[in-house]
Design a protein around this motif. Sequence first.
Motif, PDB file in Angstrom:
ATOM      1  N   ILE A  32      -1.543  11.749  19.824  1.00 51.74           N
ATOM      2  CA  ILE A  32      -1.535  12.700  18.715  1.00 51.74           C
ATOM      3  C   ILE A  32      -0.551  12.219  17.652  1.00 51.74           C
ATOM      4  CG2 ILE A  32      -0.960  15.054  18.012  1.00 51.74           C
ATOM      5  CD1 ILE A  32      -1.945  16.054  20.616  1.00 51.74           C
ATOM      6  N   LEU A  33      -1.075  12.111  16.422  1.00 49.70           N
ATOM      7  CA  LEU A  33      -0.253  11.775  15.268  1.00 49.70           C
ATOM      8  C   LEU A  33       0.262  13.082  14.650  1.00 49.70           C
ATOM      9  CD1 LEU A  33       0.739   9.558  13.284  1.00 49.70           C
ATOM     10  CD2 LEU A  33      -1.327  10.021  11.948  1.00 49.70           C
ATOM     11  N   LEU A  34       1.569  13.161  14.356  1.00 53.72           N
ATOM     12  CA  LEU A  34       2.203  14.398  13.923  1.00 53.72           C
ATOM     13  C   LEU A  34       2.694  14.284  12.482  1.00 53.72           C
ATOM     14  CD1 LEU A  34       4.456  14.950  17.056  1.00 53.72           C
ATOM     15  CD2 LEU A  34       2.172  15.882  16.677  1.00 53.72           C
ATOM     16  N   THR A  35       2.538  15.377  11.729  1.00 52.57           N
ATOM     17  CA  THR A  35       3.145  15.417  10.392  1.00 52.57           C
ATOM     18  C   THR A  35       4.639  15.708  10.544  1.00 52.57           C
ATOM     19  OG1 THR A  35       2.797  17.780  10.123  1.00 52.57           O
ATOM     20  CG2 THR A  35       1.021  16.302   9.402  1.00 52.57           C
ATOM     21  N   ALA A  36       5.370  15.505   9.424  1.00 54.70           N
ATOM     22  CA  ALA A  36       6.815  15.722   9.456  1.00 54.70           C
ATOM     23  C   ALA A  36       7.151  17.165   9.808  1.00 54.70           C
ATOM     24  CB  ALA A  36       7.434  15.354   8.102  1.00 54.70           C
ATOM     25  N   ALA A  37       6.375  18.118   9.273  1.00 51.27           N
ATOM     26  CA  ALA A  37       6.652  19.529   9.560  1.00 51.27           C
ATOM     27  C   ALA A  37       6.467  19.837  11.040  1.00 51.27           C
ATOM     28  CB  ALA A  37       5.742  20.424   8.719  1.00 51.27           C
ATOM     29  N   THR A  38       5.438  19.240  11.664  1.00 56.03           N
ATOM     30  CA  THR A  38       5.216  19.455  13.093  1.00 56.03           C
ATOM     31  C   THR A  38       6.336  18.836  13.916  1.00 56.03           C
ATOM     32  OG1 THR A  38       2.829  19.469  12.731  1.00 56.03           O
ATOM     33  CG2 THR A  38       3.591  19.091  14.977  1.00 56.03           C
ATOM     34  N   ARG A  39       6.762  17.639  13.507  1.00 50.72           N
ATOM     35  CA  ARG A  39       7.862  16.997  14.246  1.00 50.72           C
ATOM     36  C   ARG A  39       9.121  17.857  14.192  1.00 50.72           C
ATOM     37  NH1 ARG A  39       5.948  12.363  11.378  1.00 50.72           N
ATOM     38  NH2 ARG A  39       7.877  12.184  10.157  1.00 50.72           N
ATOM     39  N   GLY A  86      11.184  19.767  17.372  1.00 54.46           N
ATOM     40  CA  GLY A  86      12.493  19.171  17.590  1.00 54.46           C
ATOM     41  C   GLY A  86      12.459  17.666  17.791  1.00 54.46           C
ATOM     42  N   ARG A  87      11.459  16.970  17.261  1.00 55.93           N
ATOM     43  CA  ARG A  87      11.363  15.514  17.386  1.00 55.93           C
ATOM     44  C   ARG A  87      11.106  14.907  16.004  1.00 55.93           C
ATOM     45  NH1 ARG A  87       7.867  14.672  22.985  1.00 55.93           N
ATOM     46  NH2 ARG A  87       8.882  16.345  24.175  1.00 55.93           N
ATOM     47  N   PRO A  88      12.089  14.974  15.119  1.00 62.15           N
ATOM     48  CA  PRO A  88      11.865  14.544  13.737  1.00 62.15           C
ATOM     49  C   PRO A  88      11.537  13.066  13.584  1.00 62.15           C
ATOM     50  CG  PRO A  88      14.192  14.950  14.146  1.00 62.15           C
ATOM     51  CD  PRO A  88      13.475  15.448  15.354  1.00 62.15           C
ATOM     52  N   ASP A 133       6.425  26.960   7.465  1.00 61.31           N
ATOM     53  CA  ASP A 133       6.350  26.697   8.890  1.00 61.31           C
ATOM     54  C   ASP A 133       4.996  26.115   9.282  1.00 61.31           C
ATOM     55  OD1 ASP A 133       6.080  30.284   9.367  1.00 61.31           O
ATOM     56  OD2 ASP A 133       4.676  28.829   8.560  1.00 61.31           O
ATOM     57  N   THR A 134       4.202  25.590   8.381  1.00 54.62           N
ATOM     58  CA  THR A 134       2.903  25.015   8.694  1.00 54.62           C
ATOM     59  C   THR A 134       3.056  23.560   9.095  1.00 54.62           C
ATOM     60  OG1 THR A 134       1.868  26.491   7.107  1.00 54.62           O
ATOM     61  CG2 THR A 134       0.595  24.579   7.807  1.00 54.62           C
ATOM     62  N   GLY A 135       2.416  23.147  10.184  1.00 58.29           N
ATOM     63  CA  GLY A 135       2.449  21.759  10.625  1.00 58.29           C
ATOM     64  C   GLY A 135       1.058  21.254  10.929  1.00 58.29           C
ATOM     65  N   GLY A 136       0.872  19.948  10.907  1.00 64.34           N
ATOM     66  CA  GLY A 136      -0.439  19.371  11.152  1.00 64.34           C
ATOM     67  C   GLY A 136      -0.384  18.242  12.169  1.00 64.34           C
ATOM     68  N   THR A 144     -14.889  11.849  16.856  1.00 66.62           N
ATOM     69  CA  THR A 144     -13.909  10.846  17.299  1.00 66.62           C
ATOM     70  C   THR A 144     -12.476  11.358  17.197  1.00 66.62           C
ATOM     71  OG1 THR A 144     -13.826   9.926  15.083  1.00 66.62           O
ATOM     72  CG2 THR A 144     -15.429   8.974  16.612  1.00 66.62           C
ATOM     73  N   LYS A 145     -12.273  12.345  16.357  1.00 64.99           N
ATOM     74  CA  LYS A 145     -10.911  12.842  16.163  1.00 64.99           C
ATOM     75  C   LYS A 145     -10.949  14.350  15.955  1.00 64.99           C
ATOM     76  CE  LYS A 145      -9.137   8.623  13.918  1.00 64.99           C
ATOM     77  NZ  LYS A 145      -8.523   8.071  12.684  1.00 64.99           N
ATOM     78  N   LEU A 146      -9.815  14.950  16.255  1.00 67.33           N
ATOM     79  CA  LEU A 146      -9.611  16.353  15.918  1.00 67.33           C
ATOM     80  C   LEU A 146      -8.392  16.457  15.018  1.00 67.33           C
ATOM     81  CD1 LEU A 146     -10.088  18.128  19.382  1.00 67.33           C
ATOM     82  CD2 LEU A 146     -11.783  17.834  17.568  1.00 67.33           C
ATOM     83  N   ARG A 147      -8.510  17.280  13.992  1.00 70.56           N
ATOM     84  CA  ARG A 147      -7.374  17.530  13.120  1.00 70.56           C
ATOM     85  C   ARG A 147      -7.021  19.014  13.181  1.00 70.56           C
ATOM     86  NH1 ARG A 147      -9.421  13.848   8.017  1.00 70.56           N
ATOM     87  NH2 ARG A 147      -8.812  11.829   8.884  1.00 70.56           N
ATOM     88  N   GLY A 148      -5.736  19.281  13.243  1.00 71.46           N
ATOM     89  CA  GLY A 148      -5.320  20.669  13.380  1.00 71.46           C
ATOM     90  C   GLY A 148      -4.220  21.045  12.412  1.00 71.46           C
TER      91      GLY A 148
END
Length: 864
Positions: free
Chosen positions: A171-178, A182-184, A158-161, A251-255
Amino acid sequence: MSEANVLIETGEGVEVLLVDDESDFADLAATFLERADDQFTVETASSADAGLARIDDRRPDCIVSDYNMPGMNGFEFLEAIRERYPDLPFILFTGKGSEAIASDAISAGVTDYLQKSPGTEQYELLANRIRNAVRTRCEAQRADRQQQLMRLTEFAGDTGGWELDRGSDRILLTAATRRAIGRPDQAEIPLEEAIALFHPDDREDVRQTLSKAFEAGEKLERRWRLQPSDRDERLIDMTITPVVESGGRVTKLRGAGHDITDREERRQELETYETIIEALTDAVYVLDEEGRFTYVNDEFVELVGYDRETILESTPSLIKDADAIERGENHLRRLLSSDGPETIPFEVTLQPREGDPIVCKDLMGVLPYEGDQFRGSVGTLRDVTSAKEREQRLEQQNDLFKKAQDVADVGAWSYDVQTGEAFLTDKAYEIHGLSPDEELNPATSLGFYHPDDRPAIRDAFDRAVETGESYDLELRLIDTADDLRWVRTRGDAELEDGNVVCVRGTLQDITERKRRERALEEQTEELDTLTTELEEQYRYLFEEAPLMAVVTRAEDGRPIIEDCNDLFVDTLDYERSELVGAELERFYTAESQRELLDEGGYERALGGEFVRENRGLVAADGETVETLFRAVPRKNTPEGSRGTLAFYIDISERKRLERERDRLEEFTSIVSHDLRNPLTVAEGYTELAREDCDSDHLARVDDAIDRSQALIDDLLTLAREGKKVTGSEPVELSDVAKRSWETVDTDQATLETDATHVIEADKSRLQQLLENFYRNAVEHGGDEVTVHVGDLDGGFYIADTGSGIPESDRDEIFEAGYSTADHGTGFGLRIVEQIAEAHGWDIRVVDGERCGARFEITGIVTAR
C-alpha cells in the motif's frame, strides 16, 4: 493593445448589450463606446424584456442598463439577470443619480454604477468601467479553475489517501495518511501491516471489503476504527475506488479516508447543550426527512407568531411562499450533494402569523447521517430586516487520487549535486515571478524566501544534499513584484552507492489555500454553540457575555443561586460568597419578588415556559437596577432536581434615554407644530393686510416671520444634531465640499478647494456642517466673498475673505443665539460645533490668510 483585448483570450473582443428606452441616446452611446475601444461590439435594446430575449439568444460579456424604463426598471432587470446568470457583469448607467440609488444598486448586486452626465467624456469612463467588469469576471473564472485543480491535489485536515497494488499486496500512502498512523517517513507498507492498524473487531471486514472491491469492481464505502496505538482510536469514513485496466481487470484500489471522530463526538454533545440552544437569541429549527418541523425553540415561536403545536404539525409553507420554498429545496440539494458544503447561509422572507414580512438570514445544514439515510436538516434564523448581514461558508471537498499530479498546479525542480546544475519547470519560474530565461537555482532562490523562513529552507536543503533526508515545508516567498506568497516546497534525494547524486522536488503556490484556512479559522470563531468546543463557548457566554447570568436550583419552590457570572456580582456589588447559596428573591425589589413567587414566574420557568419579563434588582447600596429578564429550565440536571438558567440585561440606561427621547420629542413637537402654526397664520393675515393697504410695517412683519421660521429650523437642527455619530464611512472631502456649495444660496460668492483628504465621517452631517459654514460666510462677508476649503494635518479648514472675527468675540460665536448679522438666527455655528462634537472633532477659529475668518477642524481620522 487595449485592456479589454487581454481579457478575451480568443481574440473575439467584448460584446456589450446596452439597454435604454431612449433609442437615440442608446445609438449615440453605442457609437462612442465602439470608438473608445475597437474590441467592443455594442448592441442595443429599448426595454428590459427585449434585453432578456437578446441574452437568451446570445449572451454578451457585459450589460449596461438604464434605471428608469417603462415596464421593468433597471433593478428588476438586474434581478432577472442574476436568477439566470449570477456572475454576468451588470453596469447601471442612469440619469437618476443619488446616494439612495447608488446604495440600492450596490445592495442589489450591481457590478458598477455610473450616473449619466453632459458631454462625451462619460463614454470613455463607461468604457473603462466595462473593461474592469469584464476583466474581474475573467480573473474570477480563472481563479475558480485554479482552485478546482488545487482541490485535486490538496487533502486538507484529517483526510488521507492510499493505493493498494493487487500484484504486490503493498500500500502506497499519502503524507496525510502517514501522519495519521504515526509513520511520517514510511511511504509504503505491506497490506497485512496496514490491516493491523485497524481495531481488531474491524480487521476481518477490512479484508472482505478489499476482496469484494477487487472481485466486483465496485466503489464501496465503509466506516472503520483506526487504532495505530492502544491509546489512539479514530473513527474513519473510507471510500474505496477500483482502478480498472482496459481488459476489465481491477489491478489497484484507491481509497480516501475522512476522520469523523470529532464530528460524532460533537453530535453527542449537542444533546447535552439543549439548554443553551433555548437561551440563544437566534431562532432554531429542525426539519425531518419529509420537510416537517420536528423542533423549534422559543425564539422561533416568537418570531413567526404561531403556537408550537401548529408549527410542529406543518411544513415551511406555513411561513414561506412557493419561491422561498423552492430556493430552500435547491440549497438542501446542494448540501446533500457529494461535493456540497456543510452549511449554506442565505436570505429568506418569512410571513409571520401577524404583521409585515420578516427578512431573515437562514444558516442551514443537514443532520448527521450514514449512507443514503438522510435524517433531515437544521438551521438558525436571524432577523436581518433592518440590517442585512452576509455570511458565506467555505466549501470543503474530500476528493482523492484524481490523477492529481497530472493536473496539479505544481512547479518542479532538480539539482545535480556533482555538477551543481539546476533545472526548473516554467511553473517554478512563474511562482517566483520570473521568466524561464532568467537565472534561478537553489542558491539564488533562497533570496526569494521571507527572511524569517530562510534558515529553515537552507538547513533542509543542506541536509538533503549531505544526508539524503527528505523535507516538506510550507514557507513564505516574496516574488519579483514584492507580493507575499505561501508555497509548499518538497525535496527528495536520489542516492547511488549510498551517496546523494541529485535532489528533486516540487514547489506549489498554496497562498489561496492558506487564505481559505485563515478564512475558515475566522468563521469558526463566529460559529455559535452548535459547533465545536461547545463547552468552552458556553462558559465564555456565561462569564463574558455582556449580560448578567444566574444558575438556580429549586428548593421548596424557591430559587437558590447556584452560580453567577462576574457581571452579576459587579453590577449588584456584593461579594460572590454573599450571592452563591442565597435565595434569589433577596436581591429583588418587592414588586419583582411578587412576580417571581406570588405570580408563579419561577414555577412557569421550571415548567418549561420561556419566561421573559422586567425585573428590578437591588444592589448592595440600595439602588434599583432595572433589567430585562429571561429564564429557561435547566436540562440534564440530576434526577429529581430542578433549576433555571436566567439572564438579566441592564436596561437602566435605556430607560433614562427613553425619558430623554420623550422630552426631546415633546420639545420638537412644540417647536415644529405649536410655533409654526401661529407663524403660518400670521403670514397669511399679513398677505391679506397687504391687499388692503401698502405699508412698510407689513414688510417688517414679513421679515420678522421669516426670521422666526429660520430660528425654528435651526432650533430643530440643534435638537436633532446632538446625538453622537454611530456610523461613518470614508468620504472625499473635496466632493462633499462642492456638493454642499450647490445646495446653498451663495449669489456671487466663490468656492475654492484643493482638499485631497478622505476622512471618516457621517456624510450627511458633514454636508450640513459645510452648508452652515457657507451660509455664515455669505451672511457676514457679502455676496462676493470667496470661501476656501483645504487640508490640515489631521483635519481640514474653511476660510473666507470676509471681515473676519474679532479675537474678543471668538469665545462667543459658537453659543446658541449669538449673531452679528441683521438676519442671522445665531444658531448656525452652534450647529456646526454640535456636529463636530458628535464626531469627536475639535474646532477653533483663527485669523485667515486673506483677512477673513478661518475655522480649523482637527482630530479627524483620515484615510488619505
